[in-house]
Design a protein around this motif. Structure first.
Motif, mmCIF file in Angstrom:
data_model
loop_
_atom_site.group_PDB
_atom_site.id
_atom_site.type_symbol
_atom_site.label_atom_id
_atom_site.label_comp_id
_atom_site.label_asym_id
_atom_site.label_seq_id
_atom_site.Cartn_x
_atom_site.Cartn_y
_atom_site.Cartn_z
ATOM 1 N N LYS A 262 0.966 -1.350 -0.139
ATOM 2 C CA LYS A 262 0.263 0.065 -0.217
ATOM 3 C C LYS A 262 0.665 1.606 -0.416
ATOM 4 O O LYS A 262 1.819 1.646 0.561
ATOM 5 C CB LYS A 262 -1.044 -0.043 1.499
ATOM 6 C CG LYS A 262 -2.026 1.222 1.074
ATOM 7 C CD LYS A 262 -2.907 1.475 2.540
ATOM 8 C CE LYS A 262 -3.350 2.524 2.260
ATOM 9 N NZ LYS A 262 -4.525 2.356 4.063
ATOM 10 N N VAL A 263 0.646 1.846 -0.720
ATOM 11 C CA VAL A 263 1.723 3.440 -1.165
ATOM 12 C C VAL A 263 0.637 4.867 -1.202
ATOM 13 O O VAL A 263 0.060 4.753 -1.912
ATOM 14 C CB VAL A 263 2.710 3.327 -2.591
ATOM 15 C CG1 VAL A 263 3.713 4.166 -2.689
ATOM 16 C CG2 VAL A 263 3.160 1.899 -2.479
ATOM 17 N N MET A 264 1.434 5.120 -0.174
ATOM 18 C CA MET A 264 0.220 6.473 -0.402
ATOM 19 C C MET A 264 1.361 7.942 -1.058
ATOM 20 O O MET A 264 2.514 8.106 -0.685
ATOM 21 C CB MET A 264 -0.283 6.673 0.682
ATOM 22 C CG MET A 264 -1.226 5.776 1.540
ATOM 23 S SD MET A 264 -2.461 5.952 2.679
ATOM 24 C CE MET A 264 -3.704 7.103 2.479
ATOM 25 N N ALA A 265 0.662 8.638 -1.550
ATOM 26 C CA ALA A 265 1.030 9.767 -1.738
ATOM 27 C C ALA A 265 1.511 11.065 -0.492
ATOM 28 O O ALA A 265 0.579 11.005 -0.208
ATOM 29 C CB ALA A 265 -0.031 11.113 -3.102
ATOM 30 N N THR A 266 2.552 10.840 -0.782
ATOM 31 C CA THR A 266 3.295 11.982 0.214
ATOM 32 C C THR A 266 3.552 12.838 -0.717
ATOM 33 O O THR A 266 4.328 13.332 -1.688
ATOM 34 C CB THR A 266 3.899 11.589 0.815
ATOM 35 O OG1 THR A 266 6.079 10.880 -0.075
ATOM 36 C CG2 THR A 266 3.691 10.230 1.353
ATOM 37 N N PRO A 267 3.937 14.436 0.336
ATOM 38 C CA PRO A 267 4.483 15.809 -0.182
ATOM 39 C C PRO A 267 5.906 15.740 -1.515
ATOM 40 O O PRO A 267 6.304 16.022 -2.232
ATOM 41 C CB PRO A 267 4.715 16.600 0.642
ATOM 42 C CG PRO A 267 3.748 16.213 2.022
ATOM 43 C CD PRO A 267 3.683 14.929 1.244
ATOM 44 N N HIS A 268 6.976 14.244 -0.779
ATOM 45 C CA HIS A 268 8.202 14.745 -1.805
ATOM 46 C C HIS A 268 8.860 12.948 -2.275
ATOM 47 O O HIS A 268 9.911 13.033 -2.191
ATOM 48 C CB HIS A 268 9.248 14.862 -0.334
ATOM 49 C CG HIS A 268 9.105 15.875 0.169
ATOM 50 N ND1 HIS A 268 9.684 17.109 -0.698
ATOM 51 C CD2 HIS A 268 8.525 16.702 0.798
ATOM 52 C CE1 HIS A 268 9.149 19.236 -0.332
ATOM 53 N NE2 HIS A 268 8.814 18.201 0.921
ATOM 54 N N GLY A 269 8.300 12.557 -1.513
ATOM 55 C CA GLY A 269 8.414 10.358 -2.321
ATOM 56 C C GLY A 269 7.791 9.938 -3.391
ATOM 57 O O GLY A 269 6.878 11.118 -4.776
ATOM 58 N N PRO A 270 9.235 9.897 -3.582
ATOM 59 C CA PRO A 270 8.988 9.269 -5.482
ATOM 60 C C PRO A 270 8.473 7.915 -5.717
ATOM 61 O O PRO A 270 8.047 7.843 -6.875
ATOM 62 C CB PRO A 270 10.384 9.243 -5.619
ATOM 63 C CG PRO A 270 11.663 8.279 -4.340
ATOM 64 C CD PRO A 270 10.548 9.053 -3.421
ATOM 65 N N LEU A 271 8.021 7.016 -4.861
ATOM 66 C CA LEU A 271 6.787 5.887 -4.822
ATOM 67 C C LEU A 271 5.812 6.100 -5.910
ATOM 68 O O LEU A 271 5.822 5.687 -7.254
ATOM 69 C CB LEU A 271 7.086 4.957 -4.184
ATOM 70 C CG LEU A 271 8.395 4.541 -4.175
ATOM 71 C CD1 LEU A 271 8.214 3.522 -2.171
ATOM 72 C CD2 LEU A 271 9.203 3.332 -4.112
ATOM 73 N N TYR A 272 5.262 7.331 -4.800
ATOM 74 C CA TYR A 272 3.905 6.981 -5.975
ATOM 75 C C TYR A 272 4.061 8.002 -6.790
ATOM 76 O O TYR A 272 3.208 6.944 -7.719
ATOM 77 C CB TYR A 272 2.501 7.416 -4.920
ATOM 78 C CG TYR A 272 1.339 7.992 -4.980
ATOM 79 C CD1 TYR A 272 0.524 7.638 -5.204
ATOM 80 C CD2 TYR A 272 1.573 9.174 -6.329
ATOM 81 C CE1 TYR A 272 -0.980 7.360 -5.817
ATOM 82 C CE2 TYR A 272 0.251 9.552 -6.656
ATOM 83 C CZ TYR A 272 -0.803 8.635 -6.315
ATOM 84 O OH TYR A 272 -2.262 9.190 -6.803
ATOM 85 N N ARG A 273 4.559 8.600 -6.739
ATOM 86 C CA ARG A 273 4.559 10.156 -8.183
ATOM 87 C C ARG A 273 5.199 8.962 -9.742
ATOM 88 O O ARG A 273 4.801 9.108 -9.932
ATOM 89 C CB ARG A 273 6.133 11.165 -8.585
ATOM 90 C CG ARG A 273 5.276 12.048 -6.704
ATOM 91 C CD ARG A 273 5.827 13.236 -7.317
ATOM 92 N NE ARG A 273 5.459 13.950 -5.776
ATOM 93 C CZ ARG A 273 5.979 14.917 -5.544
ATOM 94 N NH1 ARG A 273 6.750 15.379 -6.406
ATOM 95 N NH2 ARG A 273 4.932 15.637 -4.550
ATOM 96 N N GLY A 274 5.964 8.579 -9.158
ATOM 97 C CA GLY A 274 6.787 7.209 -10.109
ATOM 98 C C GLY A 274 5.869 6.111 -10.742
ATOM 99 O O GLY A 274 5.951 6.088 -11.832
ATOM 100 N N PHE A 275 4.889 5.389 -9.610
ATOM 101 C CA PHE A 275 4.141 4.507 -10.351
ATOM 102 C C PHE A 275 3.485 5.067 -10.795
ATOM 103 O O PHE A 275 2.453 4.671 -12.025
ATOM 104 C CB PHE A 275 3.576 3.897 -8.975
ATOM 105 C CG PHE A 275 4.424 2.421 -8.884
ATOM 106 C CD1 PHE A 275 5.159 1.517 -9.389
ATOM 107 C CD2 PHE A 275 4.777 2.816 -7.029
ATOM 108 C CE1 PHE A 275 5.828 1.011 -8.603
ATOM 109 C CE2 PHE A 275 5.507 1.377 -6.653
ATOM 110 C CZ PHE A 275 6.114 0.530 -7.288
#
Length: 290
Positions: A262-275
């Motif tokens: 389970k991956v949630m959007a955060t202001p600086h994290g790359p995983l959600y944005r990358g997927f």
């Protein structure tokens, strides 16, 4: 206001927890798990705050706060976490445990951030089945639903599939936007995937075509698009607004057998944005059929 020796604030008074309360193990664990029901209960205990006061601070109704405290509703949207953190005046280390950036006042100063303080993977399930209830709850409340699969049988193609019951059944349903990317039944990638799981290309292709036909039936009840992509599948995605459930395809196992993150959007994290960027690239390079 003082009642029986205990100070109780009105709904309009700000909520201030003592520093030691944010440092307690049970509070920190609730923040890491993004268990806002537990967080609200700790706020009631350590700040003497009523549900009405918490609601006013977080920009919610008291009924919604009651549902969260009693486990009948979960918080899933990033902007709601931000409102709660701001309303409860969380210190930065508490915000970081919740997966948020530092407070707005400090962010405006241009300070550098340690990205390890902004966790995006908030839960890991052994397989899709373990995550099924949470995925369905998220899908029922979502405004956008993206699915990246191979044939999508167990996800969205059959009547008893994971997501089918969560979708609008008539024209009076909510305005849900659905995008589904399936493996092209005519591609060499499908033949390779069939060999990986010990299935004939004809059987795998017929599954894709059946799911595609079943999704076409939804065109009158929601905004749906279906695409065929032609690359060897690696990631299996379900996105409900700002939350993703991610698994992997590999030789010898199907996507639903993979561990699910389970991956949630955060202001600086790359995983959600990358997927999410990857999904958009897959759709851009695919052929739309519905």
């Amino acid at each position: 206001m003082d009642i029986g020796g205990r100070t109780v604030g009105t709904a309009l008074e700000p909520i201030e927890l003592p520093d030691w309360a944010w440092e307690r193990a049970e509070v920190r664990q609730a923040l890491r798990a993004r268990d806002m029901g537990a967080v609200f209960r700790h706020v009631q205990r350590y700040a003497g705050a009523s549900q009405a006061r918490i609601a006013a601070a977080a920009g919610m109704t008291q009924a919604r706060v009651n549902e969260i405290i009693n486990g009948r509703r979960e918080v899933s949207r990033l902007e709601v976490y931000e409102r709660i953190a701001d309303g409860l005046h969380m210190p930065d280390d508490a915000r970081h445990l919740l997966g948020l950036a530092a407070s707005r006042e400090k962010r405006s100063g241009g300070a550098a951030f340690d990205l390890t303080a902004f966790p995006e993977v908030v839960r890991v399930y052994a397989a899709q089945n373990s995550a099924a209830e949470e995925i369905q709850q998220q899908a029922r409340e979502a405004e956008e639903l993206d699915v990246l699969a191979v044939r999508g049988f167990g996800l969205i193609g059959l009547n008893d599939s994971l997501l089918r019951a969560c979708l609008p059944r008539d024209q009076g349903g909510k305005g849900l936007r659905i995008r589904v990317a399936l493996l092209d039944p005519d591609s060499g990638a499908l033949e390779r995937r069939a060999a990986e799981i010990g299935e004939s290309p004809e059987a795998l292709a017929s599954g894709v075509l059946l799911t595609e036909a079943r999704l076409r039936e939804l065109a009158d009840t929601c905004d749906i698009g279906v695409w065929r992509y032609a690359m060897l599948p690696t990631w299996r995605l379900i996105r409900t607004d700002s939350t993703m459930f991610v698994g992997a395809f590999d030789s010898g196992w199907e996507g639903h057998e993979s561990a699910t993150y389970k991956v949630m959007a955060t202001p600086h994290g790359p995983l959600y944005r990358g997927f999410r960027r990857m999904f958009e690239a897959v759709v851009d390079g695919a052929v739309r059929t519905v």
